[in-house]
Write an enzyme that holds these catalytic residues in place. Structure first.
Site, PDB file in Angstrom:
ATOM      1  N   CYS A   1      10.433  33.531 -42.067  1.00  0.00           N
ATOM      2  CA  CYS A   1      11.584  32.845 -42.660  1.00  0.00           C
ATOM      3  C   CYS A   1      12.000  31.624 -41.835  1.00  0.00           C
ATOM      4  O   CYS A   1      12.014  31.676 -40.602  1.00  0.00           O
ATOM      5  CB  CYS A   1      12.776  33.803 -42.736  1.00  0.00           C
ATOM      6  SG  CYS A   1      12.651  34.972 -44.084  1.00  0.00           S
TER       7      CYS A   1
ATOM      8  N   ARG B   1      11.235  29.631 -33.679  1.00  0.00           N
ATOM      9  CA  ARG B   1      10.854  31.021 -33.405  1.00  0.00           C
ATOM     10  C   ARG B   1       9.735  31.068 -32.362  1.00  0.00           C
ATOM     11  O   ARG B   1       8.576  31.339 -32.677  1.00  0.00           O
ATOM     12  CB  ARG B   1      10.480  31.732 -34.710  1.00  0.00           C
ATOM     13  CG  ARG B   1      11.637  31.710 -35.709  1.00  0.00           C
ATOM     14  CD  ARG B   1      11.388  32.533 -36.929  1.00  0.00           C
ATOM     15  NE  ARG B   1      11.567  33.955 -36.703  1.00  0.00           N
ATOM     16  CZ  ARG B   1      11.557  34.871 -37.670  1.00  0.00           C
ATOM     17  NH1 ARG B   1      11.392  34.510 -38.917  1.00  0.00           N
ATOM     18  NH2 ARG B   1      11.724  36.152 -37.396  1.00  0.00           N
TER      19      ARG B   1
ATOM     20  N   ARG C   1       9.412  39.901 -50.218  1.00  0.00           N
ATOM     21  CA  ARG C   1       8.798  40.162 -48.912  1.00  0.00           C
ATOM     22  C   ARG C   1       9.461  41.351 -48.224  1.00  0.00           C
ATOM     23  O   ARG C   1       8.845  41.988 -47.367  1.00  0.00           O
ATOM     24  CB  ARG C   1       8.933  38.932 -48.002  1.00  0.00           C
ATOM     25  CG  ARG C   1       7.994  37.792 -48.361  1.00  0.00           C
ATOM     26  CD  ARG C   1       8.021  36.720 -47.284  1.00  0.00           C
ATOM     27  NE  ARG C   1       8.325  37.330 -46.009  1.00  0.00           N
ATOM     28  CZ  ARG C   1       9.260  36.903 -45.160  1.00  0.00           C
ATOM     29  NH1 ARG C   1       9.963  35.849 -45.442  1.00  0.00           N
ATOM     30  NH2 ARG C   1       9.477  37.535 -44.023  1.00  0.00           N
TER      31      ARG C   1
ATOM     32  N   ASP D   1      20.489  39.995 -39.488  1.00  0.00           N
ATOM     33  CA  ASP D   1      19.820  40.113 -40.791  1.00  0.00           C
ATOM     34  C   ASP D   1      20.784  40.490 -41.917  1.00  0.00           C
ATOM     35  O   ASP D   1      20.406  40.469 -43.087  1.00  0.00           O
ATOM     36  CB  ASP D   1      18.677  41.138 -40.718  1.00  0.00           C
ATOM     37  CG  ASP D   1      17.572  40.674 -39.787  1.00  0.00           C
ATOM     38  OD1 ASP D   1      17.533  39.475 -39.472  1.00  0.00           O
ATOM     39  OD2 ASP D   1      16.763  41.516 -39.362  1.00  0.00           O
TER      40      ASP D   1
ATOM     41  N   LYS E   1      11.626  47.938 -43.143  1.00  0.00           N
ATOM     42  CA  LYS E   1      10.629  46.850 -43.105  1.00  0.00           C
ATOM     43  C   LYS E   1      10.224  46.515 -41.671  1.00  0.00           C
ATOM     44  O   LYS E   1       9.040  46.471 -41.343  1.00  0.00           O
ATOM     45  CB  LYS E   1      11.206  45.610 -43.786  1.00  0.00           C
ATOM     46  CG  LYS E   1      10.492  44.317 -43.451  1.00  0.00           C
ATOM     47  CD  LYS E   1      11.241  43.121 -44.012  1.00  0.00           C
ATOM     48  CE  LYS E   1      10.777  41.801 -43.451  1.00  0.00           C
ATOM     49  NZ  LYS E   1      11.382  41.409 -42.184  1.00  0.00           N
ATOM     50  N   ASN E   2      11.217  46.258 -40.817  1.00  0.00           N
ATOM     51  CA  ASN E   2      10.871  45.743 -39.488  1.00  0.00           C
ATOM     52  C   ASN E   2      10.291  46.812 -38.567  1.00  0.00           C
ATOM     53  O   ASN E   2       9.729  46.479 -37.524  1.00  0.00           O
ATOM     54  CB  ASN E   2      12.066  45.025 -38.867  1.00  0.00           C
ATOM     55  CG  ASN E   2      12.311  43.682 -39.559  1.00  0.00           C
ATOM     56  OD1 ASN E   2      11.431  43.186 -40.272  1.00  0.00           O
ATOM     57  ND2 ASN E   2      13.496  43.114 -39.379  1.00  0.00           N
TER      58      ASN E   2
HETATM   59  N1  EPU Z   1      13.119  34.259 -28.740  1.00  0.00           N
HETATM   60  C1  EPU Z   1      12.693  33.439 -27.751  1.00  0.00           C
HETATM   61  N2  EPU Z   1      11.426  33.641 -27.258  1.00  0.00           N
HETATM   62  C2  EPU Z   1      10.606  34.628 -27.722  1.00  0.00           C
HETATM   63  C3  EPU Z   1      11.071  35.457 -28.751  1.00  0.00           C
HETATM   64  C4  EPU Z   1      12.339  35.242 -29.250  1.00  0.00           C
HETATM   65  O1  EPU Z   1      13.396  32.546 -27.286  1.00  0.00           O
HETATM   66  O2  EPU Z   1       9.478  34.758 -27.236  1.00  0.00           O
HETATM   67  C5  EPU Z   1      14.488  34.062 -29.269  1.00  0.00           C
HETATM   68  C6  EPU Z   1      14.492  33.668 -30.760  1.00  0.00           C
HETATM   69  O3  EPU Z   1      14.345  32.285 -30.908  1.00  0.00           O
HETATM   70  C7  EPU Z   1      15.819  34.213 -31.226  1.00  0.00           C
HETATM   71  C8  EPU Z   1      16.041  35.462 -30.364  1.00  0.00           C
HETATM   72  O4  EPU Z   1      15.157  35.320 -29.248  1.00  0.00           O
HETATM   73  O5  EPU Z   1      16.827  33.287 -30.936  1.00  0.00           O
HETATM   74  C9  EPU Z   1      15.751  36.769 -31.049  1.00  0.00           C
HETATM   75  O6  EPU Z   1      14.455  36.747 -31.609  1.00  0.00           O
HETATM   76  P1  EPU Z   1      13.580  38.060 -31.825  1.00  0.00           P
HETATM   77  O7  EPU Z   1      12.323  37.908 -31.050  1.00  0.00           O
HETATM   78  O8  EPU Z   1      14.422  39.261 -31.576  1.00  0.00           O
HETATM   79  O9  EPU Z   1      13.235  37.951 -33.360  1.00  0.00           O
HETATM   80  P2  EPU Z   1      11.882  38.352 -34.066  1.00  0.00           P
HETATM   81  O10 EPU Z   1      11.247  39.488 -33.353  1.00  0.00           O
HETATM   82  O11 EPU Z   1      11.055  37.152 -34.340  1.00  0.00           O
HETATM   83  C10 EPU Z   1      12.931  40.203 -35.561  1.00  0.00           C
HETATM   84  C11 EPU Z   1      13.023  40.462 -37.032  1.00  0.00           C
HETATM   85  C12 EPU Z   1      13.999  39.489 -37.656  1.00  0.00           C
HETATM   86  C13 EPU Z   1      15.356  39.603 -36.968  1.00  0.00           C
HETATM   87  C14 EPU Z   1      15.215  39.442 -35.455  1.00  0.00           C
HETATM   88  C15 EPU Z   1      16.492  39.709 -34.700  1.00  0.00           C
HETATM   89  C16 EPU Z   1      10.815  41.287 -37.526  1.00  0.00           C
HETATM   90  C17 EPU Z   1       9.502  41.068 -38.162  1.00  0.00           C
HETATM   91  N3  EPU Z   1      11.701  40.309 -37.621  1.00  0.00           N
HETATM   92  O12 EPU Z   1      12.440  38.869 -35.442  1.00  0.00           O
HETATM   93  O13 EPU Z   1      14.126  39.899 -38.994  1.00  0.00           O
HETATM   94  O14 EPU Z   1      16.225  38.620 -37.452  1.00  0.00           O
HETATM   95  O15 EPU Z   1      14.213  40.360 -34.960  1.00  0.00           O
HETATM   96  O16 EPU Z   1      16.956  40.996 -34.964  1.00  0.00           O
HETATM   97  O17 EPU Z   1      11.071  42.353 -36.970  1.00  0.00           O
HETATM   98  C18 EPU Z   1      14.498  39.671 -41.297  1.00  0.00           C
HETATM   99  O18 EPU Z   1      14.140  40.852 -41.418  1.00  0.00           O
HETATM  100  O19 EPU Z   1      15.051  39.002 -42.217  1.00  0.00           O
HETATM  101  C19 EPU Z   1      14.279  39.005 -40.013  1.00  0.00           C
HETATM  102  C20 EPU Z   1      14.288  37.681 -39.872  1.00  0.00           C
END
Ligand code: EPU
Length: 421
Positions: free
Chosen positions: A117, A122, A397, A305, A22-23
């Protein structure tokens, strides 16, 4: 609206084929927008709501998309808008990749801020930091990110936090910048590497994905290509944990065992046998489970995850387990649902203290988010009696055909229409 009705207590046996990640898919589809010539044919795309959502958004921008089984053909030469402002954009997380992709190709993008989610704050400050380093001007107005650049110029970006989204998004824009970009303190998840490989197949010049530093030499154009998405580490982990919790013998196929190492290691610590084959893993469990401690970390650490499914397993392990969730500050909302089934769990901030019980009992519960939903299904599968899982649109999803896959393993699970969540 629909719910899942599960009659628990059955051991699981057989093979389950894992779908595309998915991701990875939700980043590769927006990345395909960056092709200014030729079409892309992307295989192993999972049939999940987040993917359908992105396909609708991309059609809204003018892409031509044909879906055949697990393959998606994308013609992005016909794009006529850089303004992504539909409900779909606001409802999902990965729509933020449209910013990097549109900025890279058109040097401008207007994208409504994403949803996703409810697992914690975020922010996208690291994405913005990267775009600005490349020379873009970013403003947030009326709920949308407006990003423009006369031209993008390669730069050094040191991320303050390890972020999957920021790493991929800035990599997208930098692929079409002038000169060299160095990204440091990046995410190393398999899907980051997969997106880099996809971009390179389109003609980009990206090295180092999967390490702490990614080096991108910008190119002037990307072309459509043929590509196949990697298997889903988290979907595989979910079935592995279900097998461990229910007992039995389950083989997860079409996976990359290397990506599963942190999960396999934890399951072995729990007392489960994990047999590794070339592109599959077999889980053998007699349900004699030991308590363990878990700390979620960026890859190659234990994935956040898979924390929620793992917490269900630990509810029926002998002894006290402690889970520390280091990525998201509110990823324990599912615990209240587990308690309705007899679990003994105390949450203190980012820590859950779980005292294993002999059994869970069926109850009416709900999926509070995607992976919480997977945790609820596993709870229903192990519980004595009947469990109803509501709000399963969260599960749809991210997990393709989840009840069919569990049925093939011998689970008694069915989908039923309901009036409301
Ligand atoms: N963060 C910041 N600033 C940013 C971006 C992130 O402070 O600009 C912080 C977040 O608040 C969090 C940490 O950095 O504490 C990690 O966030 P990350 O950006 O890695 O998460 P994401 O890209 O929004 C993706 C996956 C998530 C998964 C996380 C961590 C996708 C679409 N989503 O989210 O997947 O939990 O990486 O591995 O790729 C899921 O599949 O259930 C899911 C939530």
């Amino acid at each position: 609206m629909e719910k899942l009705v599960i009659n628990g207590g059955k051991r699981l046996f057989g093979k389950v084929e894992i779908s595309g990640a998915k991701n990875a898919a939700v980043a590769i589809l927006p990345a395909a927008i960056m092709a200014s010539s030729s079409i892309s044919v992307i295989d192993n795309i999972p049939d999940i709501e987040d993917v359908q959502c992105l396909e609708r958004i991309m059609e809204h921008l003018g892409c031509k998309i044909i879906r055949q089984a697990n393959s998606v053909t994308i013609d992005s030469t016909s794009i006529n808008s850089v303004n992504a402002n539909t409900d779909d954009v606001r409802n999902m997380r990965a729509s933020y990749y449209l910013i990097g992709a549109l900025l890279g190709r058109f040097k401008k993008a207007k994208v409504d801020l994403p949803g996703g989610c409810p697992i914690g704050v975020r922010p996208i400050d690291q994405h913005i930091k990267g775009f600005e380093a490349l020379g873009a001007k970013v403003t947030i107005e009326h709920g949308a990110a407006i990003v423009t650049a006369e031209k993008l110029v390669g730069a050094n970006v040191y991320f303050d936090v390890v972020s999957v989204g920021a790493t991929i998004n800035v990599m997208l824009a930098a692929a079409l910048a002038e000169g060299t970009t160095i990204l440091e303190n990046v995410a190393k998840e398999p899907h980051v590497v997969d997106v880099a490989n996809f971009l390179n197949t389109m003609g980009a010049n990206i090295k180092g994905a999967g390490t702490d530093i990614i080096r991108i030499v910008g190119v002037s154009e990307l072309k459509g290509c043929n590509y196949s998405v990697i298997p889903d580490q988290i979907e595989a982990g979910t079935y592995m944990i279900a097998a461990a919790a229910c007992g039995g013998e389950v083989t997860v196929t079409n996976i990359i065992p290397k990506h599963m190492e942190s999960i396999s290691a934890k399951l072995i610590e729990v007392g489960v046998e994990v047999v590794e084959n070339e592109d599959s893993l077999t889980i053998i469990s007699d349900r004699n489970l030991k308590a363990v401690n878990v700390k979620t970390l960026p890859y190659p650490g234990f994935p956040t995850d898979i924390q929620q499914p793992m917490s269900t397993l630990l509810c029926i392990a002998n002894g006290r387990s402690i889970i520390n969730e280091s990525i998201w500050e509110s990823r324990f909302k599912h615990v209240d649902e587990l308690k309705k089934m007899g679990a003994v769990v105390k949450v203190e901030g980012r820590t859950a203290i779980i005292d294993g019980v002999e059994k869970l009992t069926g109850a009416v519960i709900r999926a509070t988010d995607l992976r919480a939903g997977a945790a609820m299904i596993i709870a229903g599968l192990v519980a004595e009696g009947t469990t109803e899982v509501h709000c399963i649109e969260h599960i749809d999803r991210g997990y393709p055909n989840i009840e069919d896959k569990f049925k093939l393993l011998g689970a008694d699970i069915r989908r039923v229409k309901v009036e409301e969540c």
